[in-house]
Design a protein around this motif. Sequence first.
Motif, short mmCIF file in Angstrom:
data_model
loop_
_atom_site.label_atom_id
_atom_site.label_comp_id
_atom_site.label_asym_id
_atom_site.label_seq_id
_atom_site.Cartn_x
_atom_site.Cartn_y
_atom_site.Cartn_z
N ASP A 1 0.34 -1.20 0.23
CA ASP A 1 -0.24 -0.47 -0.12
C ASP A 1 0.90 1.14 -0.04
OD1 ASP A 1 0.61 -0.66 2.52
OD2 ASP A 1 -1.31 0.25 3.61
N ARG B 1 5.54 3.85 6.12
CA ARG B 1 4.96 4.93 7.36
C ARG B 1 5.29 2.68 7.57
NH1 ARG B 1 -0.58 6.06 6.18
NH2 ARG B 1 -1.74 3.73 5.78
N GLU C 1 3.90 0.21 7.99
CA GLU C 1 2.91 -1.09 7.47
C GLU C 1 3.25 -1.64 6.85
OE1 GLU C 1 -1.08 1.15 7.03
OE2 GLU C 1 -2.19 0.30 6.49
N TRP D 1 -2.12 -4.55 0.98
CA TRP D 1 -3.41 -4.55 1.16
C TRP D 1 -4.28 -4.83 -0.41
CZ3 TRP D 1 -6.32 -4.07 5.56
CH2 TRP D 1 -5.89 -3.26 6.34
N ASP E 1 -6.80 -1.51 -2.28
CA ASP E 1 -6.00 -1.35 -3.10
C ASP E 1 -5.77 -0.69 -4.66
OD1 ASP E 1 -6.19 -1.15 -0.19
OD2 ASP E 1 -4.06 0.36 -0.06
N TRP F 1 -12.20 -5.77 -0.36
CA TRP F 1 -11.04 -5.78 -0.48
C TRP F 1 -10.69 -8.19 -1.18
CZ3 TRP F 1 -12.56 -1.91 0.19
CH2 TRP F 1 -11.30 -0.24 1.19
N TYR G 1 -15.22 -1.95 5.43
CA TYR G 1 -14.78 -0.12 4.72
C TYR G 1 -15.50 0.56 4.18
CZ TYR G 1 -10.70 -3.50 6.07
OH TYR G 1 -10.45 -3.75 6.68
N TRP H 1 -14.27 3.38 1.25
CA TRP H 1 -12.71 4.03 1.99
C TRP H 1 -12.50 5.18 1.25
CZ3 TRP H 1 -10.29 3.04 6.27
CH2 TRP H 1 -9.42 3.11 7.22
N GLU I 1 -2.57 9.30 -0.13
CA GLU I 1 -3.08 8.27 0.62
C GLU I 1 -4.89 9.32 0.32
OE1 GLU I 1 -2.44 7.05 4.43
OE2 GLU I 1 -3.95 5.20 3.87
N MET J 1 -2.27 8.37 9.48
CA MET J 1 -3.44 8.01 8.65
C MET J 1 -2.89 8.63 7.49
SD MET J 1 -4.29 4.94 8.48
CE MET J 1 -5.26 4.05 7.50
N HIS K 1 0.52 6.16 -2.17
CA HIS K 1 -0.11 4.97 -1.68
C HIS K 1 -1.11 5.24 -3.43
CE1 HIS K 1 -0.75 4.14 2.39
NE2 HIS K 1 -2.24 3.51 1.61
N MET L 1 -4.17 3.88 -4.33
CA MET L 1 -5.48 3.30 -3.95
C MET L 1 -6.34 4.04 -4.59
SD MET L 1 -5.86 3.29 0.04
CE MET L 1 -6.69 4.99 0.50
C1 RAM Z 1 -4.75 0.71 5.31
C2 RAM Z 1 -3.28 0.86 4.48
C3 RAM Z 1 -4.84 0.77 2.97
C4 RAM Z 1 -6.88 0.34 3.08
C5 RAM Z 1 -6.69 -0.27 5.36
C6 RAM Z 1 -8.34 0.20 4.45
O1 RAM Z 1 -4.61 0.95 6.54
O2 RAM Z 1 -3.28 1.93 4.25
O3 RAM Z 1 -4.28 1.31 1.92
O4 RAM Z 1 -6.49 -0.73 2.05
O5 RAM Z 1 -5.92 1.07 5.57
#
Ligand code: RAM
Length: 897
Positions: free
Chosen positions: A485, A489, A491, A495, A498, A550, A601, A604, A767, A778, A783, A785
Amino acid sequence: MYVSLAIGENVGSVDLSINSLRTETLQNPEGIDVKQPRLSWKINTSISNTYQTAYQILVASSPDLLSPEKADLWNSGRVDSDESVMVKYAGKDLASDTKCYWKVRVWTNHGESVWSEEAYWRVGLLYYKDWKGRWIGFDRAFPWEKISTFPTLGARYFRKEFKADKQVEEATAYIIGLGLYELNINGHKVGDAVLAPTPTDYTQNVKYNTYDITQLVQSNSDNAIGVVLGNGRYFTMRQNYKPYKIKNFGFPKLLFQLVIRYKDGSREVISSNDQWKGTADGPIRNNNEYDGEYYDANKEFDGWDQVGFDDSSWLQAEYVQEPRGDFEAQLNENMKVMQEVMPVSITPLDQNRYILDMGQNMVGWLQLKVRGEQGDTVKLRFAESLEDNGELFVTNLRDAKVTDTYVLKGAEEEVWEPNFTYHGFRFVEVSNYPGIPQLSDFVGKMVYDDIATVGHFETSDETLNQIYQNAWWGIAGNYKGMPVDCPQRNERQPWLGDRAVGAHGENYMFDNVRLYKKWLEDIRLSQKEDGSIPDVAPAYWRYYSDNMTWPGTYLMIANMLFDHTGDTSVLVHHYPAMKKWLDYMATRYMNEDYIVTKDSYGDWVVPPPTIAAGTGQNADVKRPSALISTAYYYYFMEMMSKFARLTGIREDIEAYQVLKDKVGKAFQQEFYQEEGYYGDNKMTDNLLPLAFGMVSESNEQKVFDHLVETIEVKNKGHLSTGLIGTQWLMRTLSDYGRADLALKLATNRTYPSWGYMIENGATTIWELWHGNVAKASMNSQNHTMLLGDLMVWYYEYLAGIRPGDESPGFKAISLQPTFVEGLDYVRASFDSSYGEIGSHWERKGKRIIWKVKVPVNTTAKVVLPQDIVTKVSLDGKILPEGQKEVSLGSGEYEFVF
Ligand code: RAM
């Protein structure tokens, strides 16, 4: 290789050649474990309308045997067929660790080619029993190491000398080094891969890499093997503060095997065992993806990977638990340093700290050149942007320390770059640098999977072009043996949601078929016994949230791979798992009215209504919506019915249609409002039923009008979609005749839009739509997506290149650009399995000149714009009035209208 052929009166002689031989879509792959590999080639010729009528393939165990009389593995004979992509090997059974040479010739409607040049593939170790070595490592930390939330676990170094006491004919190395490895022979690094092997869920499968190291092994001489192991995704104690959520696999470990074939025909195997020596007390003192690498050059052991090094102080390698997963050949590419990026500026922050600007948000690391005293310790800290005061903005990295440290040994000049980490960054804080750092002391290394960029896209609009650039950097950088993703960070997870539609657009830009096939397998293997599929796969983070959207990416990427490659085996392989998952969801979450009640989600990260409202805030993230989950269930029923048809599972074809109709009716009843919109009249509420074909003909216009009204009136010409809606936005607007509105959204520079990101300095995709003001925790600046279906729209609508209906994998091509007002030109090309497909159109006064390119052995159906007022000419000849379609064979053509 060209040959002149006499091919009929009108044409004279032509050039006809074959190139780009590929096995399992790889050029000369080393060590594959496919027992019936599939072979592909491209035919080149300057003569139009050429297609293949027959082929002959030869496969032999040595180049000398590569003739029709001698081919000892396979001589296909002349096969009447137009297949030139993924032709299945049908020769003798293949044995482990053997090399297969092959070539092909073809017959076409315009004559016959000579034999192609030869290519090869090497069969890897097909069976578990073929592995002769044992797993070695140290299943523990050493006193100077720390196991905690922020562990410091250094690299493990292993070495072994051996004698090759005869003339070496060929030497092949097989290696599984977990989490990450670097292999050296006689002081040379083997291959140019970095951060290898590709990450998997190591309890399911572990991937081995194969290298031809014949050139590195010395005949009649002693030789040395040196392997460095990094932590990668194997030792993940780094995230151990959430053990209930995050998988850890154990300490780094190695399985190694070197097969030497001597000129006299004998064979010798050197493999990992407790005769190897090892140490954890080397220069790489710590390494992980999130915190960076710590390197103390004073701990280097000169010549450790060469013959004669005194390893008496090293430990005996220990036998360790082997990973649970099956050993499999890695068919997707490893990462590599794909590009160098030179920094554009360096600014002092205070006496001891400088900020380096790379000019581009990139993924990889920084190479450092430095002169100083022994013990001087240079620190590099990475971030995507700066605070107002010029300091790094690091709050959006959460607890990732993203710091590389280099301790000098005091040599004349020291050049260093890390081995087992990467960062997502545009800015670097350089501290404790001895002397005054110059721009020329640093080189950015952009690291991603070693796959080619196959698409090119350009228009007359600067914003569209800049978005494309940003998308390219974001997509490429987030290819890490799986699509992650974000790269910066704490993470960096694969995912699923995305990439649902994103992958489809990416496929026009990158040769990513092997990557996505690998990822589909990761997803399949992440399925629980009961059928559930997680939101993240490999499930390094265990998120089994029972979601439709997802996990549904599993089906959508399989569908994309089929449409783009024509490879039915993908569908055959994954069908049972997909079916099981859909059954699982229906059993638990479909109520008696056929509404799927579970979603995780929602849409999102929809944009907050204004920048002011979004300042300091997250996006409106979790709003589960039964409208979304039910619409997707309907969509997947159609897809499964298609898969059932393609894989010959007859009974399911109809069954999925029946269920689809029931879900469709229920959806209509539950969500359609008499005012003529769905749900709450949000963009996504109306987009999904339109995109999935769920709206009755009589309602379509009304629903579409509501969608347009939201954009034009309520949003004043802007979108208000999140991750889900944006995936259908551009195409749906265009399909219903409002490509102009799609273009408006794509070229907006005001909030919320991709152009707004650019206005605010983005060089990748954010993002969040309000990424410049959002709450930091966040808020990644890299990103992919939110690209939604934008890249699909670029290629399939603006350029009009699509797989044709008659035959998948671009054997049949559809060419139908949207000549949208507001653009003066679009130039796109895409290198398909058959060769380059091109579509360039340009306005000249009132006319449009459109040049297309169709590869050999394919056909294209050209759909002419319905609203043409002028006459249409093709290569200077006027087409009959009213003609709406033209069928083309291969070649280059020019339309004018
Ligand atoms: C975030 C991620 C991702 C997303 C999820 C739901 O933590 O960055 O991009 O798919 O949440």
